[in-house]
Design an enzyme around this catalytic site. Structure first.
Site, PDB file in Angstrom:
ATOM      1  CB  VAL A 138      -2.936  14.405  61.478  1.00 23.97           C
ATOM      2  CG1 VAL A 138      -2.403  13.011  61.221  1.00 23.97           C
ATOM      3  CG2 VAL A 138      -4.402  14.342  61.942  1.00 23.97           C
TER       4      VAL A 138
ATOM      5  NE  ARG B 283      -0.089  24.071  62.171  1.00 24.48           N
ATOM      6  CZ  ARG B 283      -0.576  23.587  61.012  1.00 24.48           C
ATOM      7  NH1 ARG B 283      -0.592  22.289  60.781  1.00 24.48           N
ATOM      8  NH2 ARG B 283      -1.006  24.415  60.077  1.00 24.48           N
TER       9      ARG B 283
ATOM     10  CG  ASP C  35       1.620  14.382  58.952  1.00 20.20           C
ATOM     11  OD1 ASP C  35       2.448  13.804  58.214  1.00 20.20           O
ATOM     12  OD2 ASP C  35       0.977  15.393  58.595  1.00 20.20           O
TER      13      ASP C  35
ATOM     14  CD  GLU D 212       6.205  20.014  61.150  1.00 23.39           C
ATOM     15  OE1 GLU D 212       6.038  20.489  60.017  1.00 23.39           O
ATOM     16  OE2 GLU D 212       5.274  19.573  61.836  1.00 23.39           O
TER      17      GLU D 212
ATOM     18  CG  HIS E  93       3.407  18.981  58.247  1.00 25.85           C
ATOM     19  ND1 HIS E  93       3.541  20.007  59.127  1.00 25.85           N
ATOM     20  CD2 HIS E  93       2.116  19.074  57.802  1.00 25.85           C
ATOM     21  CE1 HIS E  93       2.408  20.701  59.223  1.00 25.85           C
ATOM     22  NE2 HIS E  93       1.522  20.138  58.413  1.00 25.85           N
TER      23      HIS E  93
ATOM     24  CB  SER F 242      -1.494  13.694  57.399  1.00 25.01           C
ATOM     25  OG  SER F 242      -1.975  14.988  57.672  1.00 25.01           O
ATOM     26  CB  ALA F 243      -3.263  17.347  54.123  1.00 25.66           C
TER      27      ALA F 243
HETATM   28  C1  OXD Z   1      -1.381  21.493  57.236  1.00 25.22           C
HETATM   29  C2  OXD Z   1      -2.407  22.532  57.162  1.00 25.22           C
HETATM   30  O1  OXD Z   1      -0.774  21.311  58.291  1.00 25.22           O
HETATM   31  O2  OXD Z   1      -3.038  22.652  56.102  1.00 25.22           O
HETATM   32  O3  OXD Z   1      -1.152  20.798  56.216  1.00 25.22           O
HETATM   33  O4  OXD Z   1      -2.645  23.254  58.130  1.00 25.22           O
END
Ligand code: OXD
Length: 335
Positions: A236, A238, A262, A267, A286, A288-289
């Protein structure tokens, strides 16, 4: 009511969109700063010479890194993300422009995503969903997550939230950071130099590192070979932390049992990429957050720091530009 002439207000250049949106809720600061929204190189080049502050709202955007020569008045950049790799250029490092990031906003959300990915594997949910699409009822036994070992690589705020969440599920967590040291959350943090020695013990390897010249390509053929054939790899951080071809080979040859990803080198993950079609891989776009309300939380964090800037207080979440992250143990924001 601010009585300063408008041309005395600091200019804030706001770069890009996130989730297809501009930062919400900046109306409240528009009487104290001049906001310039830009989406392209030429727009940035025209706004940048006047800008004292930049909000890198699209944290992936390389526009600012590429236009640094025009940033004559720039003193502070806030990145609306955890990873600041888009700004880790020699020019930025050598300048006295301060970089801050979104440390703290994503910790719990990403910890939940990591736990969900691990539970998907342990509870064989991928098979369950696959069978359901075929109306197939097939009783199976599944793994317990409790007592499995997770090597968590990255011990910032997100790594700490992952550690806490996994421990609450009975997982044995081994934390990995830059140097070995005793730690209030992890017990003993192991050093990145010991990574290869730790991998054979891992049932799960969870990668939450920033992308820097030291971490780029950290996971390759050698690391996958050291992992158990039953191990799962979770990234999660890079995409560039991983040699994706080596990962595909390791998955195809059953050197490891699965991966939940993720982030990717390219991308969106291109159509036809082998990772799309693998039954033991979770491809997550991308996100996960990105919890409901993340844009408001990110924007609010910038506004709080801007208030500090305008009143001369020290900024929060200042990134060490040589290391690529905010050093030190984050405040305990999570209950
Ligand atoms: C992300 C970051 O990848 O905040 O979401 O860096």
């Amino acid at each position: 009511m601010n009585t300063q002439p408008a041309d005395a207000y600091p200019t804030v250049v706001v770069i890009g969109e996130l989730g297809g949106q501009r930062p919400p809720g900046l109306g409240g600061i528009s009487d104290r700063v001049l906001l310039r929204y830009v989406d392209s190189g030429p727009e940035l080049e025209s706004a940048l010479p006047e800008a004292e502050i930049a909000l890198l709202w699209d944290f992936r955007s390389r526009l600012l890194g590429g236009s640094f020569h025009s940033a004559k008045a720039l003193r502070w950049v806030h990145v609306a993300g955890a990873g600041v790799d888009a700004l880790l250029t020699d020019e930025f490092a050598a300048s006295d422009v301060v970089i801050t990031n979104a440390r703290g906003v994503f910790d719990r959300s990403m910890a939940e995503t990591v736990a969900a990915m691990m539970l998907m594997f342990a509870k064989d949910m991928l098979t369950t969903i696959h069978l359901q699409t075929r109306e197939k009822w097939l009783h199976r036994e599944t793994e317990m997550l409790a007592d499995q070992t997770a090597v968590v690589v990255g011990a910032g705020g997100i790594g700490r939230a992952v550690n806490k969440t996994l421990r609450s599920l009975g997982v044995d967590v081994i934390g990995v950071a830059t140097v070995e040291r005793p730690d209030p959350d992890f017990g003993l943090l192991r050093s990145i130099d010991q990574l290869n020695a730790l991998l054979p013990d891992a049932d799960f390897v969870v990668v939450i590192l920033p992308l820097t010249e030291l971490t780029r390509g950290l996971f390759g053929a050698e690391q996958f070979m050291l992992m158990k054939p039953t191990a799962r790899f979770i990234n999660v951080g890079r995409g560039e932390l991983v040699d994706e071809d080596a990962l595909v080979t390791a998955l195809r040859s059953s050197e490891i049992a699965g991966a939940a990803l993720d982030v990717f080198r390219t991308e969106p993950l291109p159509p036809g990429h082998p990772l799309w079609g693998m039954p033991n891989v979770i491809v997550s776009p991308h996100m996960s957050a990105d919890f409901h309300g993340w844009l408001e939380a990110l924007s609010g964090q910038f506004v709080d720091n801007l208030e500090r800037w305008l009143t001369g207080e020290p900024l929060l979440n200042v990134v060490d530009k040589t290391r690529g992250y905010v050093p030190g143990i984050p405040e305990r924001r999570n209950p």
